[in-house]
Motif scaffolding. Structure first.
Motif, PDB file in Angstrom:
ATOM      1  N   TRP A   1      74.264  69.423  -1.647  1.00 30.94           N
ATOM      2  CA  TRP A   1      73.844  70.437  -2.803  1.00 30.94           C
ATOM      3  C   TRP A   1      74.267  70.009  -3.928  1.00 30.94           C
ATOM      4  O   TRP A   1      73.659  69.761  -4.978  1.00 30.94           O
ATOM      5  N   PRO A   2      75.513  70.089  -4.214  1.00 33.68           N
ATOM      6  CA  PRO A   2      76.148  69.951  -5.598  1.00 33.68           C
ATOM      7  C   PRO A   2      75.806  68.455  -6.095  1.00 33.68           C
ATOM      8  O   PRO A   2      75.412  68.468  -7.236  1.00 33.68           O
ATOM      9  N   LEU A   3      75.568  67.262  -5.247  1.00 32.02           N
ATOM     10  CA  LEU A   3      75.160  66.015  -5.850  1.00 32.02           C
ATOM     11  C   LEU A   3      73.813  66.190  -5.918  1.00 32.02           C
ATOM     12  O   LEU A   3      73.210  65.715  -7.306  1.00 32.02           O
ATOM     13  N   LEU A   4      72.683  66.799  -5.344  1.00 32.67           N
ATOM     14  CA  LEU A   4      71.493  66.805  -5.655  1.00 32.67           C
ATOM     15  C   LEU A   4      71.201  67.823  -6.879  1.00 32.67           C
ATOM     16  O   LEU A   4      70.557  67.590  -7.627  1.00 32.67           O
ATOM     17  N   GLN A   5      72.155  68.916  -7.098  1.00 34.14           N
ATOM     18  CA  GLN A   5      71.909  69.559  -8.172  1.00 34.14           C
ATOM     19  C   GLN A   5      72.219  68.944  -9.493  1.00 34.14           C
ATOM     20  O   GLN A   5      71.605  68.606 -10.617  1.00 34.14           O
ATOM     21  N   ALA A   6      73.458  67.823  -9.350  1.00 37.94           N
ATOM     22  CA  ALA A   6      73.912  67.100 -10.617  1.00 37.94           C
ATOM     23  C   ALA A   6      72.699  65.914 -10.623  1.00 37.94           C
ATOM     24  O   ALA A   6      72.503  65.613 -11.895  1.00 37.94           O
ATOM     25  N   LEU A   7      72.042  65.333  -9.720  1.00 38.23           N
ATOM     26  CA  LEU A   7      71.055  64.379 -10.095  1.00 38.23           C
ATOM     27  C   LEU A   7      69.838  65.119 -10.758  1.00 38.23           C
ATOM     28  O   LEU A   7      69.257  64.408 -11.751  1.00 38.23           O
ATOM     29  N   ALA A   8      69.511  66.316 -10.480  1.00 38.35           N
ATOM     30  CA  ALA A   8      68.293  67.038 -10.749  1.00 38.35           C
ATOM     31  C   ALA A   8      68.467  67.406 -12.092  1.00 38.35           C
ATOM     32  O   ALA A   8      67.434  67.595 -12.918  1.00 38.35           O
ATOM     33  N   ARG A   9      69.645  67.878 -12.639  1.00 40.00           N
ATOM     34  CA  ARG A   9      69.834  68.343 -13.993  1.00 40.00           C
ATOM     35  C   ARG A   9      69.212  67.828 -14.999  1.00 40.00           C
ATOM     36  O   ARG A   9      69.570  66.413 -15.435  1.00 40.00           O
ATOM     37  N   GLY A  10      68.654  68.144 -15.723  1.00 40.29           N
ATOM     38  CA  GLY A  10      67.695  67.528 -17.079  1.00 40.29           C
ATOM     39  C   GLY A  10      66.483  66.922 -16.606  1.00 40.29           C
ATOM     40  O   GLY A  10      65.970  66.432 -17.604  1.00 40.29           O
ATOM     41  N   ARG A  11      66.128  66.916 -15.400  1.00 36.85           N
ATOM     42  CA  ARG A  11      64.938  65.882 -15.056  1.00 36.85           C
ATOM     43  C   ARG A  11      63.836  66.752 -14.628  1.00 36.85           C
ATOM     44  O   ARG A  11      64.078  68.157 -14.387  1.00 36.85           O
ATOM     45  N   ALA A  12      62.611  66.247 -14.509  1.00 35.24           N
ATOM     46  CA  ALA A  12      61.536  67.260 -14.110  1.00 35.24           C
ATOM     47  C   ALA A  12      61.706  67.758 -12.946  1.00 35.24           C
ATOM     48  O   ALA A  12      61.137  68.794 -12.468  1.00 35.24           O
ATOM     49  N   MET A  13      62.508  67.212 -12.020  1.00 32.96           N
ATOM     50  CA  MET A  13      62.895  67.869 -10.507  1.00 32.96           C
ATOM     51  C   MET A  13      63.724  69.093 -10.476  1.00 32.96           C
ATOM     52  O   MET A  13      63.569  69.666  -9.635  1.00 32.96           O
ATOM     53  N   GLU A  14      64.325  69.373 -11.672  1.00 33.62           N
ATOM     54  CA  GLU A  14      65.325  70.312 -11.674  1.00 33.62           C
ATOM     55  C   GLU A  14      64.977  71.768 -11.178  1.00 33.62           C
ATOM     56  O   GLU A  14      65.395  72.201 -10.245  1.00 33.62           O
ATOM     57  N   PRO A  15      63.589  71.895 -11.680  1.00 34.83           N
ATOM     58  CA  PRO A  15      63.259  73.394 -11.218  1.00 34.83           C
ATOM     59  C   PRO A  15      62.458  73.348  -9.838  1.00 34.83           C
ATOM     60  O   PRO A  15      62.253  74.493  -9.132  1.00 34.83           O
ATOM     61  N   HIS A  16      62.702  72.355  -9.099  1.00 32.62           N
ATOM     62  CA  HIS A  16      61.923  72.070  -7.776  1.00 32.62           C
ATOM     63  C   HIS A  16      62.815  71.952  -6.533  1.00 32.62           C
ATOM     64  O   HIS A  16      62.409  71.708  -5.677  1.00 32.62           O
TER      65      HIS A  16
END
Length: 364
Positions: free
Chosen positions: A329-344
């Motif tokens: 989860w922490p790595l997934l959160q870091a990848l998502a940050r600022g991307r279109a995927m973040e709220p998903h």
């Protein structure tokens, strides 16, 4: 679904071939003739336009084959000594794969044993043609359906809480979507079970879980494990549709009997990519190990480069599991940050929360 009208026509019997010609067909363009014995139909083949047709594993006299090739047909010969139908037009059913009381004699086991005998040119051709045919059949099957995927470990055992949670998740998701899994045992079987029983009341699922707990694992006897599953199907017939996409790459793990349609591939990498691609409604990730972690980040890679219109929800179930035991989860959160995927991307504790996030119209 096998097509019998339109631009592409599948002709799977000599009777259908004769009927179409008798009805006035003079062009075979777009026809896919599969495994027909046309040795006595040379005269008919020479009177029709065969350009744009495809002959798959058909029996032809050498001069007839040369004639139709010269006039624009494509001919794929039958592959010798292959236990699979390389040109099949439909997905497997559980009954097809478990077609013998003694599992080692079943189609599923025979195909796996054949695949392990060593590679040959004919064997590689048969496997590639088979997987291509399964892909085409899968395209047909998913049309008109919205798929939600569930990934999770094969180690979940019938009778354990984690297995019951997977089954309840499958039941909840199937109220609004078609459920898709990797088609194997463990969490995958549990989710397909829940999908299968989604049209029954909760008491049916509770009863099924008790029935299955009598044979917790597929080892040491796959026969007993499979019989318990088919006993549930007999007790609750005509369950709902769901999809399983297993692979003979992991042939020591049998497919589960609760997916109504089974797209079984030889190539695991192809199967993994297709499973992730099909689940446009999103994917729920139950606790798992190496394979599930790989699937999380394979899906994350797709979402990382996607725009807002094509981002699919990702829901990880088990806060402690995915932050401490395997901290994906922490790595997934870091990848998502600022991307279109973040709220998903989401981390939840219960399968009920996960199912709620996957309901159409819910904020994600």
């Amino acid at each position: 679904m096998r097509r019998s009208r339109g631009r592409v026509i599948y002709v799977d019997s000599l009777e259908d071939f004769d009927r179409r010609l008798a009805a006035g067909a003079r062009s075979l363009s777009g026809w896919r003739l599969r495994a027909l014995d046309l040795a006595e139909r040379g005269r008919e083949l020479r009177t029709v336009d065969v350009a744009g047709s495809l002959f798959l594993g058909c029996v032809l006299h050498a001069d007839d084959e040369a004639s139709i090739r010269a006039r624009g047909a494509v001919v794929f010969p039958a592959v010798p000594d292959s236990p699979v139908d390389t040109y099949r037009t439909a997905l497997y059913t559980p009954q097809e794969l478990f077609d013998a009381a003694d599992y080692p004699q079943s189609l599923d086991a025979r195909v796996y044993a054949w695949s392990q005998r060593g590679s040959s040119r004919d064997g590689a051709l048969a496997q590639s043609l088979h997987d291509h045919s399964i892909g085409l059949a899968l395209e047909q099957w998913v049309r008109g359906r919205t798929l939600v995927g569930v990934m999770g470990g094969h180690a979940a055992v019938r009778g354990e809480t984690s297995y019951a949670h997977g089954a309840r998740l499958g039941r909840l998701l199937a109220q609004t979507h078609t459920v898709a899994t990797g088609g194997g045992p463990g969490a995958m079987e549990a989710v397909n079970l829940g999908g299968y029983l989604s049209g029954f009341d909760e008491g049916a699922l509770d009863e099924a879980l008790v029935m299955l707990s009598a044979v917790p694992r597929f080892s040491p006897r796959i026969d007993d494990w499979a019989k318990a599953a088919f006993a549930v199907r007999d007790r609750f017939p005509a369950g709902a549709e769901s999809l399983g996409i297993p692979t003979w790459h992991y042939g020591h793990e049998p497919p589960n009997a609760f997916a109504s349609a089974i797209a079984k591939y030889f190539r695991n990498a192809q199967r993994e990519a297709i499973l992730l691609e099909l689940c446009q409604a999103g994917i729920v990730f139950l606790p798992g190990a190496g394979g599930t972690v790989q699937e999380i980040f394979q899906d994350a890679c797709e979402n990382y480069y996607a725009d807002e219109s094509s981002t699919a929800p990702m829901v990880l179930v088990g806060r402690e599991y995915w932050t401490e035991r395997y901290p994906a989860w922490p790595l997934l959160q870091a990848l998502a940050r600022g991307r279109a995927m973040e709220p998903h991307v989401h981390l939840v504790d219960t399968v009920e929360e996960a199912a709620q996030l996957m309901r159409p119209g819910e904020p994600r």
